[in-house]
Design a protein around this motif. Structure first.
Motif: not given
Length: 126
Positions: A16-41
């Motif tokens: 998602f390095k080329h995503m500019e739209d915050p809503l697109e980033m918010e909907r990104s499954l890869q970004l959500r997966k990473h956020a869950r790992r961060v919050m899990g840690a």
């Protein structure tokens, strides 16, 4: 918000390095997966605050992986935890007492201190 405030951090995420739209980033499954790992840690750290070895172990793994595999500059951990503190304070404004703020500030420092120690341990050089 982290990627909106610090768009240079996206360089470490090919998905998602080329995503500019915050809503697109918010909907990104890869970004959500990473956020869950961060919050899990972070959750593991919080649950084990009385077990300094577990806290050190978890954060050392995070630090080493980000230093060696992902090549992320350690300053991004300080930036990320700062954004997290900002969002928590906004989302829980009625419950975010000065004591809670102090506790989360200590957590932010704990994370950054342990992660950067792991960077030093593996000989991180920029």
């Amino acid at each position: 918000r982290f990627f909106v405030n610090f768009p240079s951090a996206k360089q470490y995420f090919s998905q998602f390095k080329h995503m500019e739209d915050p809503l697109e980033m918010e909907r990104s499954l890869q970004l959500r997966k990473h956020a869950r790992r961060v919050m899990g840690a972070i959750n593991t750290v919080v649950e084990n605050l009385n077990d300094s070895e577990k806290v050190s172990s978890v954060l050392a793994l995070v630090g080493k992986a980000h230093a060696l595999k992902h090549k992320v500059e350690p300053i991004y951990f300080k930036k990320l935890t700062g954004v997290m503190l900002e969002v928590i304070a906004e989302e829980y404004a009625n419950d975010f007492t000065p004591e809670a703020h102090g506790a989360w500030t200590k957590m932010k420092t704990l994370i950054y201190t342990h992660v950067t120690a792991a960077y030093k341990e593996v000989g991180w050089a920029q």
